[in-house]
Design an enzyme around this catalytic site. Structure first.
Site, PDB file in Angstrom:
ATOM      1  N   GLU A 144       5.375  -1.573   6.599  1.00 14.29           N
ATOM      2  CA  GLU A 144       3.944  -1.594   6.273  1.00 14.29           C
ATOM      3  C   GLU A 144       3.302  -2.864   6.831  1.00 14.29           C
ATOM      4  O   GLU A 144       3.884  -3.934   6.707  1.00 14.29           O
ATOM      5  CB  GLU A 144       3.705  -1.529   4.755  1.00 14.29           C
ATOM      6  CG  GLU A 144       2.245  -1.287   4.430  1.00 14.29           C
ATOM      7  CD  GLU A 144       1.967  -1.254   2.922  1.00 14.29           C
ATOM      8  OE1 GLU A 144       1.010  -0.579   2.533  1.00 14.29           O
ATOM      9  OE2 GLU A 144       2.675  -1.908   2.155  1.00 14.29           O
ATOM     10  N   GLU A 314       5.307  -2.448  -7.774  1.00 16.15           N
ATOM     11  CA  GLU A 314       6.000  -1.665  -6.735  1.00 16.15           C
ATOM     12  C   GLU A 314       6.377  -0.274  -7.239  1.00 16.15           C
ATOM     13  O   GLU A 314       6.324   0.701  -6.489  1.00 16.15           O
ATOM     14  CB  GLU A 314       7.243  -2.413  -6.242  1.00 16.15           C
ATOM     15  CG  GLU A 314       6.971  -3.789  -5.664  1.00 16.15           C
ATOM     16  CD  GLU A 314       5.844  -3.829  -4.651  1.00 16.15           C
ATOM     17  OE1 GLU A 314       5.728  -2.886  -3.835  1.00 16.15           O
ATOM     18  OE2 GLU A 314       5.054  -4.791  -4.678  1.00 16.15           O
TER      19      GLU A 314
END
Length: 886
Positions: A144, A314
């Site tokens: 990412e 997360e």
């Protein structure tokens, strides 16, 4: 249509063309941990949906073997080879040109490639660790936002979801992990081949691989999901806290979102070299060591909280981001804003004594600070090139995003909001969504005009300040865009207003949809003379759930000051009154005298989050006053020391047997601030305890929560001719293997008042002893005296810094930390001139924002200098004994 196509037309485009859509990747990778190279092949099942002789996908930093590229249609066994294979490095695309049109329908694209395990902490990279005294490499991925293309050619955009079948050939003594469990393992001497189960449909940025030597701890959720925490050999006990949080959080989210976790396992891995805090890869979440590991003896309470909140963040992504994915990076905030907000929901459920919703105001404040700049950006921001994405992983996407979600939840109600989120996740599971999709679901469930309300918050930058004033026995409200420059912007919002008058028992709620409005609040006024009743106070934005500021007229402000002194406001509202006043002061909308007088009302304050904000404000006031009114600096420092002393004395140096988490965090922050403010007694005691710790690392005299304070105090005693304290801190740094301890030391080194020592500390950050990920830790606490030397250092080392950190977001921290604290237009001009020829898309926004902050600081300095009564007020406050024991 395709006849006129040529390679040029695919260059400089923000998105890939949609000629073909990937459905399944069959990946083989062979990393060599010694040479730091890797080889691989990909067979990608695609649907050709348009007439084309081209396939365009992403690739960067890869050697593509042109002879290995082929395309095959299942209806024919014939392989078609491209006539041209072109890697366009500037645009990070691989262009494959075929002589004939590709048949529509399903096909398979085969590509062979090679690459390097880089040291940039992005793509497929190497991280270095020690095992039995020997340095070793592990191979790690960080894809990412747009770096899967550095590991294998792919359609590297969130909307191109596919399944992944991954096979690895690795050294037989290593542990190799991916998103899914191992399906088959074949051992062949010194190497083994691992085949992983095929993944569910997901975006390329969530694919993950980790290969190295690890220990782990494991547990299972209530429905049998196996959860493991992997870390360096010998550190497994430090993973137990995160493991416990993860297991409970998965169960909590399953209930909250009404959708179970969708993979058969969850691995969480501590990586020694990691640019971000953590990364939510589907089923294989990677972390910095500081965000996952907790050492009972040497980690502080703040470390415990960080681990819990980051793990919760997360794991929220496993639903918000992984299961339902943003359609394009414009909607990044759907991932990050929601994960930030939900992580507090989880932390509050697991640790109610932490009062995290009060602490959430720190998140809101960071969003408000950045969004008050003219160089801010909307929550939904256009992205035109992959290099622009890194910069929007900022306080707007995370903090403002989370704050407007909280505002909306508060407006709609918690139950309706939860029900709507569950519907949204069910509707868009295994798919992609845009911001409007979420609004549509919320609107349908609630019956409220959510889209109209929220578009004013996500599609334009900034936020309002609501002016509240009494006018002829009426309350007059007016909104205008708040800018920290003091200028007035032209934005207008639909503002969910909440207010209470004299008591929390009854509250008013309404939408301010116009520029101004009159309000009837009869309980505010004395019915006999229509003046404000002496004991009545009025507070807008109750509990600070709204993302806006309030400026009260003098009469209303005085009422709030009395309410604070009488302890009639909640901690969140005390925080709000203080923070709004601070922001208005910095924007030259009210005087420093009035801010300091308000701060004096907090002399009995004992709430962690409020005191932490007082400390933050104190640092900024001291930094600015040092330039604006150096002759008043000693008195301002004395007033602030007096203000913080009540709580410091109450907490003392040593932890009490029954004290809470927040007391432990507060003690450390208070003592650190007193050391920085030059409080002699604190500094001497901190230094004494540090040297006891230097002799015995297990001494009870320096528990982890006060170590930062001791390190800062030690650095206040260091100068060029006596560097013993600095060298002693470096000794502790070199002897510990705990990342959190190293971080505490790095954050203290540059706080020294001697510029020559600050320069030594900055040079140390660039040495091989400091991991690249950690260098920015040493930039946050640079002393005022070290500011100029830090700027010269940045300029002299810019080429090296740009080369080392320039491909990720960490470089923006070098700029903002060193540039933003300056207070003069002359310095702003100098900074502007330096970066004029050095700005790239990845740092352009940060440079502009930092220069704007410097110019705003300069305005504030001028404003403070013009305050004629400031000297008398400061002297009075400094001499006022807020506490008899001082």
């Amino acid at each position: 249509m395709a006849e006129g196509q040529c390679i040029e037309r695919f260059k400089s485009q923000p998105r890939l063309p949609g000629f073909a859509i990937p459905r399944r990747y069959d990946l083989f990778l062979r990393p060599d941990l010694s040479s730091c190279r890797f080889a691989g092949s990909a067979q990608i099942a695609v649907d050709v949906v348009d007439d084309t002789r081209f396939l365009i996908l992403n690739a960067a930093d890869l050697d593509i073997d042109g002879g290995s590229v082929w395309f095959r249609n299942p209806s024919s066994s014939k392989e078609v080879r491209p006539s041209e294979v072109v890697l366009v490095e500037d645009d990070q695309i691989l262009v494959l040109r075929f002589d004939e049109f590709l048949p529509r329908g399903s096909g398979v694209l085969g590509i062979g490639f090679r690459g390097t395990l880089n040291d940039k902490m992005k793509g497929f990279y190497r991280s270095v660790y020690e095992h039995n005294g020997e340095k070793k490499n592990m191979a790690v991925t960080q894809f990412e936002p747009a770096d899967a293309r550095r590991c294998f050619p792919c359609w590297d955009e969130p909307a191109f979801k596919a399944t992944f079948k991954i096979t690895l050939e690795v050294p037989s003594d290593t542990i190799a992990l991916s998103n899914m469990p191992v399906m088959e393992e074949k051992l062949d001497g010194l190497v083994k081949t691992l085949s992983f189960q095929e993944s569910p449909i997901m975006s390329t940025y969530l694919v993950a691989l980790v290969i190295g030597l690890f220990d782990y701890v494991e547990a299972s959720t209530s429905d049998g999901i196996k959860v493991r925490v992997y870390c360096q050999v010998g550190k497994s006990s430090q993973g137990k806290f995160a493991l416990d949080v993860a297991v409970k959080t998965l169960d909590l989210y399953k209930k909250y979102f009404a959708v179970p976790y969708s993979l058969p396992k969850l691995d969480m891995v501590a990586i020694p070299d990691f640019a971000a805090g953590a990364m939510e890869n589907y089923g294989l979440v990677t972390y910095r060591e500081t965000a996952l590991l907790f050492d009972d003896r040497h980690s502080a309470a703040s470390n415990r909280q960080r681990v819990a909140v980051v793990v919760a963040h997360e794991l929220a992504h496993q639903w918000f981001g992984n299961l339902v994915t943003m359609e394009w990076w414009t909607h990044l905030w759907l991932n990050e804003g929601f994960a930030t907000w939900v992580s507090y929901l989880a932390a509050d459920s697991l640790f109610p004594e932490w009062k995290v919703w009060t602490q959430f105001l720190d998140e809101t404040t960071m969003g408000l600070r950045l969004d008050a700049l003219a160089e801010s950006h909307p929550i939904e921001v256009d992205i035109n090139h992959a290099s622009e994405i890194d910069e929007i992983f900022d306080a707007i996407s995370y903090k403002k995003g989370a704050s407007v979600i909280r505002m909306l939840q508060s407006y709609l109600g918690a139950e309706c909001f939860q029900r709507s989120l569950a519907s949204y996740i069910k509707k868009f599971a295994c798919s992609n969504a845009k911001t409007e999709d979420l609004w549509a679901v919320l609107e349908e469930e609630s019956g409220e005009p959510v889209k109209m309300l929220m578009n004013s918050w996500t599609k334009q930058k900034g936020y309002p300040v609501v002016y509240a004033k009494v006018n002829n026995a009426n309350l007059q409200l007016e909104q205008t865009q708040f800018l920290s420059s003091g200028c007035e912007g032209n934005g207008q919002w639909i503002v969910p207003i909440t207010l209470c008058c004299g008591s929390y028992a009854s509250q008013k709620k309404f939408l301010l949809e116009t520029k101004s409005e009159k309000l009837d609040v009869p309980e505010l006024f004395n019915p006999e003379n229509q003046k404000i009743s002496g004991s009545v106070w009025l507070k807008f934005n109750v509990d600070q759930t709204g993302f806006y500021r309030v400026k009260y007229d003098d009469e209303l402000a005085a009422g709030l000051r009395h309410a604070i002194e009488a302890n009639q406001l909640s901690p969140t509202d005390r925080f709000g009154v203080l923070d709004d006043s601070f922001a208005l002061c910095m924007a030259c909308k009210q005087t420093l005298s009035s801010l300091l007088s308000l701060m004096a009302s907090f002399s009995e304050e004992d709430e962690y989050t409020v005191l932490s904000q007082i400390i933050t404000i104190s640092y900024k006031v001291i930094s600015t006053a040092a330039d604006a009114t150096p002759e008043l600096l000693a008195d301002i420092k004395q007033f602030l020391i007096n203000l913080l002393w009540h709580s410091t004395e109450k907490l003392g140096w040593d932890p009490k047997s029954n004290e809470g988490h927040l007391d432990a965090m507060l003690r450390g922050e208070l003592l650190t601030s007193l050391a920085e403010l030059g409080h002699d007694i604190t500094t001497k005691e901190a230094v004494r305890r540090f040297y006891a710790f230097l002799d015995d690392r297990n001494t009870s005299l320096l528990p982890p929560d006060i170590r930062k304070a001791a390190y800062v105090a030690v650095m206040q005693t260091v100068n060029s001719s006596n560097k013993l304290g600095y060298e002693s801190l470096l000794r502790v740094y070199r002897e510990t293997d705990l990342s959190q301890e190293k971080g505490r030391i790095l954050s203290a080194l540059a706080s020294c008042p001697d510029p020559a020592v600050v320069l030594d500390a900055l040079n140390f950050l660039l040495s091989s002893e400091v991991r690249n990920q950690d260098a920015v830790n040493g930039l946050a606490g640079i002393s005022k005296e070290g500011r100029d030397v830090a700027w010269v250092w940045l300029k002299e080392n810019w080429d090296h810094i740009s080369k080392t950190w320039g491909s990720g977001f960490l470089i923006t921290r070098f700029i903002s930390s060193i540039v933003s604290p300056f207070n003069s237009d002359e310095k702003a001009n100098e900074i502007e001139e330096f970066f004029a020829s050095r700005t790239k898309p990845s740092i352009a926004r940060t440079v502009k924002q930092s220069i704007e902050r410097v110019r705003n600081n300069a305005k504030w300095v001028k404003s403070i200098r013009s305050e004629q009564a400031l000297g008398d007020i400061v002297k009075e406050l400094a001499n006022k004994k807020l506490h008899p024991s001082l």
